[in-house]
Design a protein around this motif. Structure first.
Motif, PDB file in Angstrom:
ATOM      1  N   ARG A  21     -19.515  -7.985  -7.255  1.00 30.43           N
ATOM      2  CA  ARG A  21     -19.135  -6.663  -7.756  1.00 30.43           C
ATOM      3  C   ARG A  21     -17.920  -6.129  -6.998  1.00 30.43           C
ATOM      4  N   THR A  22     -17.013  -5.529  -7.746  1.00 29.09           N
ATOM      5  CA  THR A  22     -15.860  -4.891  -7.113  1.00 29.09           C
ATOM      6  C   THR A  22     -16.258  -3.479  -6.709  1.00 29.09           C
ATOM      7  N   ILE A  23     -16.374  -3.284  -5.417  1.00 30.86           N
ATOM      8  CA  ILE A  23     -16.870  -2.000  -4.932  1.00 30.86           C
ATOM      9  C   ILE A  23     -15.798  -0.914  -5.041  1.00 30.86           C
ATOM     10  N   HIS A  24     -14.590  -1.288  -4.690  1.00 31.55           N
ATOM     11  CA  HIS A  24     -13.507  -0.308  -4.697  1.00 31.55           C
ATOM     12  C   HIS A  24     -12.436  -0.688  -5.705  1.00 31.55           C
ATOM     13  N   PRO A  25     -12.700  -0.461  -6.998  1.00 32.20           N
ATOM     14  CA  PRO A  25     -11.650  -0.773  -7.969  1.00 32.20           C
ATOM     15  C   PRO A  25     -10.471   0.176  -7.794  1.00 32.20           C
ATOM     16  N   ALA A  26      -9.308  -0.288  -8.206  1.00 30.63           N
ATOM     17  CA  ALA A  26      -8.126   0.568  -8.068  1.00 30.63           C
ATOM     18  C   ALA A  26      -8.266   1.786  -8.973  1.00 30.63           C
ATOM     19  N   PRO A  27      -7.940   2.970  -8.467  1.00 31.83           N
ATOM     20  CA  PRO A  27      -8.070   4.179  -9.290  1.00 31.83           C
ATOM     21  C   PRO A  27      -6.971   4.252 -10.353  1.00 31.83           C
ATOM     22  N   PRO A  28      -7.209   5.015 -11.408  1.00 30.72           N
ATOM     23  CA  PRO A  28      -6.147   5.204 -12.399  1.00 30.72           C
ATOM     24  C   PRO A  28      -4.947   5.902 -11.758  1.00 30.72           C
ATOM     25  N   GLY A  29      -3.785   5.704 -12.336  1.00 30.97           N
ATOM     26  CA  GLY A  29      -2.543   6.213 -11.754  1.00 30.97           C
ATOM     27  C   GLY A  29      -2.572   7.702 -11.459  1.00 30.97           C
ATOM     28  N   TYR A  63       0.843  -1.213   0.000  1.00 30.96           N
ATOM     29  CA  TYR A  63       0.000   0.000   0.000  1.00 30.96           C
ATOM     30  C   TYR A  63       0.873   1.255   0.000  1.00 30.96           C
ATOM     31  N   GLN A  64       1.916   1.207   0.821  1.00 28.97           N
ATOM     32  CA  GLN A  64       2.736   2.407   0.919  1.00 28.97           C
ATOM     33  C   GLN A  64       3.526   2.644  -0.360  1.00 28.97           C
ATOM     34  N   TYR A  65       3.909   1.545  -1.014  1.00 25.34           N
ATOM     35  CA  TYR A  65       4.652   1.702  -2.263  1.00 25.34           C
ATOM     36  C   TYR A  65       3.728   2.241  -3.349  1.00 25.34           C
ATOM     37  N   ASN A  66       2.578   1.609  -3.486  1.00 26.55           N
ATOM     38  CA  ASN A  66       1.656   2.029  -4.525  1.00 26.55           C
ATOM     39  C   ASN A  66       0.229   1.683  -4.109  1.00 26.55           C
ATOM     40  N   GLN A  67      -0.533   2.732  -3.812  1.00 24.58           N
ATOM     41  CA  GLN A  67      -1.898   2.497  -3.331  1.00 24.58           C
ATOM     42  C   GLN A  67      -2.756   1.805  -4.376  1.00 24.58           C
ATOM     43  N   GLN A  68      -2.467   2.094  -5.647  1.00 22.28           N
ATOM     44  CA  GLN A  68      -3.250   1.481  -6.706  1.00 22.28           C
ATOM     45  C   GLN A  68      -3.116  -0.048  -6.636  1.00 22.28           C
ATOM     46  N   MET A  69      -1.887  -0.485  -6.454  1.00 24.16           N
ATOM     47  CA  MET A  69      -1.648  -1.923  -6.351  1.00 24.16           C
ATOM     48  C   MET A  69      -2.302  -2.487  -5.080  1.00 24.16           C
ATOM     49  N   GLY A  70      -2.180  -1.735  -3.999  1.00 21.94           N
ATOM     50  CA  GLY A  70      -2.780  -2.176  -2.737  1.00 21.94           C
ATOM     51  C   GLY A  70      -4.286  -2.317  -2.858  1.00 21.94           C
ATOM     52  N   ILE A  71      -4.914  -1.337  -3.516  1.00 21.01           N
ATOM     53  CA  ILE A  71      -6.381  -1.391  -3.667  1.00 21.01           C
ATOM     54  C   ILE A  71      -6.769  -2.535  -4.602  1.00 21.01           C
ATOM     55  N   TYR A 101      -0.303 -16.336  -6.639  1.00 19.28           N
ATOM     56  CA  TYR A 101      -1.054 -15.755  -7.762  1.00 19.28           C
ATOM     57  C   TYR A 101      -1.432 -14.305  -7.450  1.00 19.28           C
ATOM     58  N   ALA A 102      -1.877 -14.066  -6.212  1.00 19.08           N
ATOM     59  CA  ALA A 102      -2.278 -12.702  -5.834  1.00 19.08           C
ATOM     60  C   ALA A 102      -1.098 -11.745  -5.971  1.00 19.08           C
ATOM     61  N   ARG A 103       0.048 -12.162  -5.440  1.00 15.42           N
ATOM     62  CA  ARG A 103       1.225 -11.296  -5.496  1.00 15.42           C
ATOM     63  C   ARG A 103       1.613 -11.008  -6.946  1.00 15.42           C
ATOM     64  N   SER A 104       1.607 -12.063  -7.742  1.00 13.14           N
ATOM     65  CA  SER A 104       2.056 -11.924  -9.119  1.00 13.14           C
ATOM     66  C   SER A 104       1.058 -11.110  -9.956  1.00 13.14           C
ATOM     67  N   SER A 105      -0.237 -11.378  -9.774  1.00 15.65           N
ATOM     68  CA  SER A 105      -1.221 -10.716 -10.629  1.00 15.65           C
ATOM     69  C   SER A 105      -1.510  -9.288 -10.176  1.00 15.65           C
ATOM     70  N   SER A 106      -1.008  -8.899  -9.012  1.00 11.54           N
ATOM     71  CA  SER A 106      -1.234  -7.511  -8.592  1.00 11.54           C
ATOM     72  C   SER A 106      -0.479  -6.539  -9.494  1.00 11.54           C
ATOM     73  N   ARG A 107       0.463  -7.057 -10.282  1.00 14.81           N
ATOM     74  CA  ARG A 107       1.166  -6.182 -11.239  1.00 14.81           C
ATOM     75  C   ARG A 107       0.289  -5.894 -12.461  1.00 14.81           C
ATOM     76  N   VAL A 108      -0.856  -6.534 -12.520  1.00 14.75           N
ATOM     77  CA  VAL A 108      -1.788  -6.476 -13.660  1.00 14.75           C
ATOM     78  C   VAL A 108      -1.064  -6.533 -15.005  1.00 14.75           C
ATOM     79  N   HIS A 109      -1.125  -5.493 -15.832  1.00 12.29           N
ATOM     80  CA  HIS A 109      -0.568  -5.604 -17.183  1.00 12.29           C
ATOM     81  C   HIS A 109       0.876  -5.101 -17.271  1.00 12.29           C
ATOM     82  N   TRP A 110       1.590  -5.242 -16.182  1.00  5.95           N
ATOM     83  CA  TRP A 110       3.000  -4.825 -16.183  1.00  5.95           C
ATOM     84  C   TRP A 110       3.897  -6.021 -15.910  1.00  5.95           C
TER      85      TRP A 110
END
Lengths: 619, 237
Positions: B110-118, A308-316, A539-548
């Motif tokens: 449903r994903t309630i809190h999707p990750a926001p765009p960068g 989360y601290q590194y990247n909130q987007q990844m954390g969320i 899988y969770a750790r690996s796929s949290s990078r999504v399309h990167w």
């Protein structure tokens, strides 16, 4: 197609030679040939459908697209390599600890147990390295762009890794082959070798961890020497959390696999001695697995916090986004693991300590109810799976009353309580069949009760209070206090119990080898749960990078730059678990072959003793 | 009462409580959750019942004997026959009802809190948190947001009944208290149509306020939402 044809000819020639040398095993040779054709020649001949385009460097290659696909193949091989690596790193810790306990207590069973498991290491080590090699070749072949980039960043650590492997191999050989000769006066040196083995194994684990964690949380510097860039990339934000998490998880894996092995051997045991031995081994395996499991949730919590601290987007994405369902599955698997481990302890009390049922049934019932309530809270998602009609009645996918159970404050609280219950199960097992004689034993018991009671109240109060404070207060202060309180209980009650029991007299001798078959099944279940958990969270750790490939640095531009559906991913996790179990069973079987030969087929002799296997035992 | 009977009674009691008892004081639970709790109860019964040889016999013995037909006669024999016929029929009916085409949409996770765009990650609120700004934010909230999210910030505005899923309840500690201000900025600015792929299915009637409100107003509304609901935004320091 020219080079591929020559590959096949070469394979055929080798297979023919193998058949000529060992005619008696011709069937096996043919089987090996078919296997080799399937694994090597088929992908080479059939799947290289996509010729590398002329011009710019090849970025991706594929294998049997639409049938297997490069990503799926890497998924399977990488997961098998990782699970095997967890096994070969966890078992030395397990074996070394057992060896130390054997020396300290003078109980030869621990030394035998340690040796029995070290024997597995040699074949398991080779298999791990084999899968590492396959993984490397496939990565270079299928993802050349990524591997070229990673090589550029990490080349110095590749060299370090090679050196570590050499050191580990030499130490392992000395540790294993020197076991019998290094007894008595030289036992200390053997223990030192075990220590070295674990030190090298630890570094062998953390070096590739840096490559994987770099992909998720990269630190890229463009200036400085090759070593400076590699070091900066290595010391990335999630490196140490993953190192600690994996180290503990490996101990858990080693312990529970030992338990499962003992469980299976117990079910197949045909003599009383065997049953006694494997019953005891199952207990030790379960104990070490549980011991490792207690701090594991907090290592995971730390890792998520760093993410989360590194990247909130990844954390969320992980905890609130589309991967959040994985954490509900995780809760189910860990819950079953907790139940399985406790169930095994409870069965131990009931069966190994005759006459204990009347005394312990009520406390066990209380602990079971608490565990199930905690598990119910942990498994209740924040957003519920509901039909349209159900959602309308609830006023959304959040339930107005049970929705509050879906957030971290509730989860952290119940995890702490479950750990306390599991710890108390162990303490109860430890104390069963003994009567304290110390004059202060009663006061110590009251003190322990107070510590446990107050700690539970504090954990619950902080859990409820956590709903009314800002998230940062809850994360930084409340959650950490809950963990510290729980650890305080562990660190005070353990020595107190040990002190009280030092002068206690045994009222009922523990009887080994009379556990029912379901105890062995519980041990196997625990091992399968741990493996499933590792495949799930991997899988969770690996796929949290999504399309990167490398988060925010190198995008995945292959046709597989999408996250698979959860059901599809779950099927792969199950497949990986199944394949790993098969492989572990094979390693155990191979290791047992050597033992039988040396011992002059003791299996047959044991059959003559006509002692029925545990499977046929009483309920 | 035998252990098997006690277990059956407990299972039925839990079912009745979660299915019919809880709705007396709160909203009904979805079946997914009811199955989960029944599964846990069953596990508990089996674990407790199989702790010793005697209790295992007490729990499983009657079941095995009943299913095996050992020593049964008269009405018990008929009951066994009924169970052996009805259970497969029940399973068949359940399978049929799961597979038969229905006009009901499937259950969704449903994903309630999707990750926001960068570009919306980690933005700090540029508007100073002063009483005046909060007051102005509350005024803006009242004008633009309260018809759905409610004057008390509890998602219970006069228009809320028209939406499914309903507008978010900011007083619930599971909503905005779990999120950073930048997340709210994204959701308000881009609205339901601005949800990313991860946010499938896009079930949000939230307007895209960037076409009507300047960014500064949106930040003030965010401050008002936290102040009015008694929550604090998630922070990392």
């Amino acid at each position: 197609m020219g080079p591929h044809t020559s590959h096949r000819r070469s394979d055929n020639r080798q297979a023919r030679q193998a058949g000529a040398v060992v005619p008696a095993t011709r069937v096996w040779a043919y089987a090996a040939l078919v296997f080799m054709l399937f694994t090597v020649a088929a992908p080479l001949g059939l799947a290289w459908g996509q010729e590398a385009p002329a011009g710019p460097a090849t970025e991706y290659r594929d294998i049997l697209p639409g049938v297997v696909g490069s990503r799926n193949l890497i998924w399977i091989i990488a997961q098998q390599h990782l699970l095997l690596a967890g096994f070969v790193l966890g078992v030395p810790i397990f074996a070394w600890v057992c060896e130390i306990v054997g020396v300290r207590t003078g109980d030869p069973r621990y030394d035998t147990l340690a040796k029995e498991f070290t024997k597995l290491l040699t074949s398991a080590y080779a298999t791990t390295a084999l899968f590492g090699g396959i993984l490397l070749f496939l990565l270079i072949g299928l993802y050349p762009k990524l591997m070229s980039y990673l090589t550029d960043v990490f080349f110095p650590s590749f060299l370090v890794y090679c050196v570590l492997f050499l050191l580990e191999t030499v130490t392992l050989y000395l540790y294993w082959y020197g076991w019998d000769s290094m007894q008595g006066a030289t036992k200390g040196f053997h223990l030192f070798l075990g220590f070295l083995l674990n030190v090298f194994a630890f570094f062998i684990m953390i070096v590739p961890n840096s490559w994987a964690t770099f992909q998720a949380s990269p630190v890229v510097i463009t200036e400085g020497s090759m070593w400076a860039r590699a070091w900066a990339a290595t010391w990335n934000p999630t490196w140490w959390p993953v190192n600690v998490h994996r180290l503990i998880a490996n101990v858990v894996l080693g312990g529970f696999i030992c338990g499962a092995y003992a469980g299976l051997k117990y079910l197949m045991a045909q003599s009383k001695e065997e049953r006694v031995h494997y019953d005891w081994m199952g207990y030790v395996g379960n104990f070490i697995g549980v011991f490792g499991m207690l701090p594991l949730p907090f290592a995971g919590y730390w890792l998520m916090r760093e993410v989360y601290q590194y990247n909130q987007q990844m954390g969320i994405t992980l905890m609130g986004g589309f991967l959040s369902w994985l954490f509900i599955l995780q809760a189910m698997l860990i819950g079953i693991l907790f139940l399985g481990a406790n169930y095994y302890f409870w069965l131990g009390i009931m069966y190994r300590i005759p006459g204990s049922e009347a005394k312990y049934r009520k406390p066990i019932l209380a602990m079971l109810v608490i565990l199930l309530i905690c598990l119910g809270v942990w498994m209740t998602p924040h957003s519920l799976v509901a039909s349209l009609e159900e959602a309308r009645k609830m006023g959304g996918t959040h339930h107005p009353m049970l929705g509050v159970l879906g957030v971290m404050s509730a989860k952290m609280t119940v995890v702490n309580v479950m750990i306390l219950v599991t710890f108390m199960s162990f303490v109860m097992y430890w104390r069963a069949g003994k009567q304290e004689t110390a004059t202060w034993a009663k006061a110590a018991k009251v003190g322990q009760g107070l510590i446990l009671g107050i700690a539970t109240v504090v954990i619950l109060v902080l859990g409820v209070w956590g709903y009314f404070v800002p998230a940062i207060t809850r994360i930084n202060y409340f959650s950490t206090t809950q963990v510290l309180v729980m650890l305080f209980v562990l660190l005070t009650i353990t020595p107190l119990t040990a002190l009280v029991l030092k002068s206690a007299k045994t009222t009922t001798e523990m009887v080994w080898g009379i556990m029912p078959p379901r105890a062995a099944y519980a041990l196997v279940l625990n091992a399968v749960m741990v493996i499933l958990l590792m495949t799930l969270m991997g899988y969770a750790r690996s796929s949290s990078r999504v399309h990167w490939h490398v988060y925010g640095v190198m995008q995945d531009t292959s046709p597989y730059a999408y996250s698979p559906a959860l059901g599809y991913a779950a099927a792969f996790m199950s497949l990986n678990t199944f394949l790993f179990c098969l492989m572990v069973a094979f390693i155990f079987w191979v290791a047992s072959l050597g033992g039988e030969k040396k011992g002059g087929a003791p299996g047959k002799a044991r059959v003559k003793e006509a002692v029925r296997p545990a499977v046929a035992g009483a309920r | 009462m035998t252990l098997a009977m006690k277990g059956a009674v407990l299972l039925v009691a839990v079912f009745l409580i979660v299915k019919f008892g809880l709705p007396l004081i709160t909203a009904p639970l979805p079946m997914s959750l009811i199955w989960l709790y029944l599964f846990l109860t069953t596990v508990g019964i089996v674990v407790y019942g199989t702790l010793s040889a005697e209790s295992t016999e007490a729990l499983l013995g009657p079941i095995f004997r009943f299913l095996g037909g050992e020593g049964l006669n008269g009405s018990a024999k008929l009951a066994r026959l009924a169970v052996l016929v009805l259970v497969p029929l029940l399973v068949g009916w359940q399978t049929y009802s799961e597979l038969v085409p229905s006009s009901q949409p499937p259950a969704e996770n449903r994903t309630i809190h999707p990750a926001p765009p960068g570009e919306f990650v980690g933005l700090a609120n540029p508007v100073p948190n002063t009483p005046e700004n909060v007051m102005m934010g509350k005024g803006l909230f009242s004008a633009f947001c309260s018809p759905c999210h409610g004057a008390k910030f509890n998602g219970n505005g006069p228009a809320s009944d028209g939406f499914n899923p309903p507008p978010a309840n900011f007083v619930d500690p599971g909503t905005i208290a779990q999120l950073q201000e930048s997340y709210l900025f994204w959701r308000i600015k881009k609205g339901g149509v601005g949800l990313n792929v991860e946010g499938h299915p896009w079930k949000s009637a939230m307007p895209r306020w960037e076409v009507e409100l300047p960014d500064e107003w949106i930040w003030k509304i965010i401050m008002a939402e936290y102040a009015g609901s008694g929550q604090k935004p998630r922070t990392w320091e």
